[in-house]
Design an enzyme around this catalytic site. Structure first.
Site, mmCIF file in Angstrom:
data_model
loop_
_atom_site.group_PDB
_atom_site.id
_atom_site.type_symbol
_atom_site.label_atom_id
_atom_site.label_comp_id
_atom_site.label_asym_id
_atom_site.label_seq_id
_atom_site.Cartn_x
_atom_site.Cartn_y
_atom_site.Cartn_z
ATOM 1 N N GLU A 75 0.879 -1.516 -0.134
ATOM 2 C CA GLU A 75 0.051 -0.050 0.054
ATOM 3 C C GLU A 75 0.789 1.367 0.087
ATOM 4 O OE1 GLU A 75 -1.001 -2.897 1.881
ATOM 5 O OE2 GLU A 75 -2.779 -3.160 0.806
ATOM 6 N N ILE A 99 9.822 -9.237 4.370
ATOM 7 C CA ILE A 99 10.530 -10.088 4.839
ATOM 8 C C ILE A 99 10.194 -11.724 3.977
ATOM 9 C CG2 ILE A 99 11.571 -11.740 6.629
ATOM 10 C CD1 ILE A 99 11.381 -9.197 8.244
ATOM 11 N N HIS A 105 5.082 -14.653 -2.445
ATOM 12 C CA HIS A 105 4.532 -13.370 -1.880
ATOM 13 C C HIS A 105 5.563 -12.305 -1.991
ATOM 14 C CE1 HIS A 105 1.024 -11.528 -0.520
ATOM 15 N NE2 HIS A 105 1.548 -10.888 0.534
HETATM 16 N N1 INI Z 1 3.795 -6.684 3.839
HETATM 17 C C1 INI Z 1 5.037 -5.898 4.310
HETATM 18 O O1 INI Z 1 4.846 -4.870 4.417
HETATM 19 N N2 INI Z 1 5.972 -6.760 4.489
HETATM 20 C C2 INI Z 1 5.795 -8.049 4.442
HETATM 21 O O2 INI Z 1 6.819 -8.910 4.510
HETATM 22 C C3 INI Z 1 4.515 -8.754 3.985
HETATM 23 N N3 INI Z 1 4.283 -9.940 3.574
HETATM 24 O O3 INI Z 1 5.371 -10.849 3.846
HETATM 25 O O4 INI Z 1 3.359 -10.684 3.353
HETATM 26 C C4 INI Z 1 3.555 -7.953 3.726
HETATM 27 N N4 INI Z 1 2.547 -8.425 3.196
HETATM 28 C C5 INI Z 1 1.140 -7.476 3.072
HETATM 29 C C6 INI Z 1 1.018 -6.349 1.767
HETATM 30 O O5 INI Z 1 1.890 -5.480 2.016
HETATM 31 C C7 INI Z 1 -0.233 -5.914 2.011
HETATM 32 O O6 INI Z 1 -0.707 -5.005 2.798
HETATM 33 C C8 INI Z 1 -1.427 -6.956 2.023
HETATM 34 O O7 INI Z 1 -1.134 -7.881 0.878
HETATM 35 C C9 INI Z 1 -2.909 -6.204 1.747
HETATM 36 O O8 INI Z 1 -2.812 -5.496 0.400
#
Ligand code: INI
Length: 176
Positions: A75, A99, A105
């Site tokens: 976001e 991470i 993902h």
């Molecule tokens: N968001 C992060 O900022 N760091 C991460 O490591 C991460 N992982 O690993 O999943 C992560 N996921 C959430 C992503 O940024 C979104 O907020 C979510 O997918 C909703 O749109």
């Protein structure tokens, strides 16, 4: 600036006899927007501390710093774009921590964060810095969030101010 051992951290040398237009991280009379991910909040809080300290050290007044927390790194571009579009800020600092997990993902989140933040800067003409850690594990992230390898938040804050400063220099040269 601290770097990992594999980086060539020597100083950039300028040739003689050419014009060099170089900004510096000067925060006087500047308002700065920060967008920060809540995901991996223990790390992003440290990036935020590093960024705020660097901004204050550069002369940005605390009440001219606005922070927009967002769910995660994915976001960050939207938050940065929204801040930049207000035209209220000289620059935007984006902070996050991705991470690597056991699925791909990571690659999607980190890739979209990087390209989206660049797009926010290019579309608005407001400098947006990339203070997003993309690490294989928590230890790597801790080392770069106020640990042995410095603080990416500090670096991102200084980079954003430097770009805002060089934009100012270029504008004044162009007589705008
Ligand atoms: N968001 C992060 O900022 N760091 C991460 O490591 C991460 N992982 O690993 O999943 C992560 N996921 C959430 C992503 O940024 C979104 O907020 C979510 O997918 C909703 O749109």
């Amino acid at each position: 600036m601290l770097g990992s051992p594999e980086h060539a951290i020597g100083r950039l040398r300028m040739p003689e006899g050419v014009g060099v237009i170089e900004g510096s991280p000067n925060g006087q009379r500047r308002a700065v927007g920060i967008v920060v991910g809540r995901f991996n909040g223990e790390i992003t809080s440290k990036l935020l501390d590093g960024a705020i300290a660097a901004l204050e050290e550069a002369g940005v007044e605390r009440d001219r710093i606005d922070i927009v927390p967002v769910p995660g790194a994915f976001e960050l571009p939207l938050g940065a774009m929204a801040l930049a579009r207000t035209r209220k800020y000289s620059c935007v600092v984006a902070l996050g921590c991705v991470i690597r997990g056991q699925t791909p993902h990571f690659d999607f989140v980190a890739g979209e964060a990087a390209s989206g933040l660049q797009l926010a800067a290019l579309e608005t003409g407001i400098p947006v810095s990339f203070g997003v850690l993309t690490c294989d594990n928590r230890e790597q992230a801790e080392a770069r969030a106020g640990g042995a390898l410095g603080n990416k938040g500090t670096e991102a804050a200084r980079s954003a101010l430097e770009m805002a400063d060089v934009f100012g220099l270029l504008r004044s040269r162009a007589g705008q």
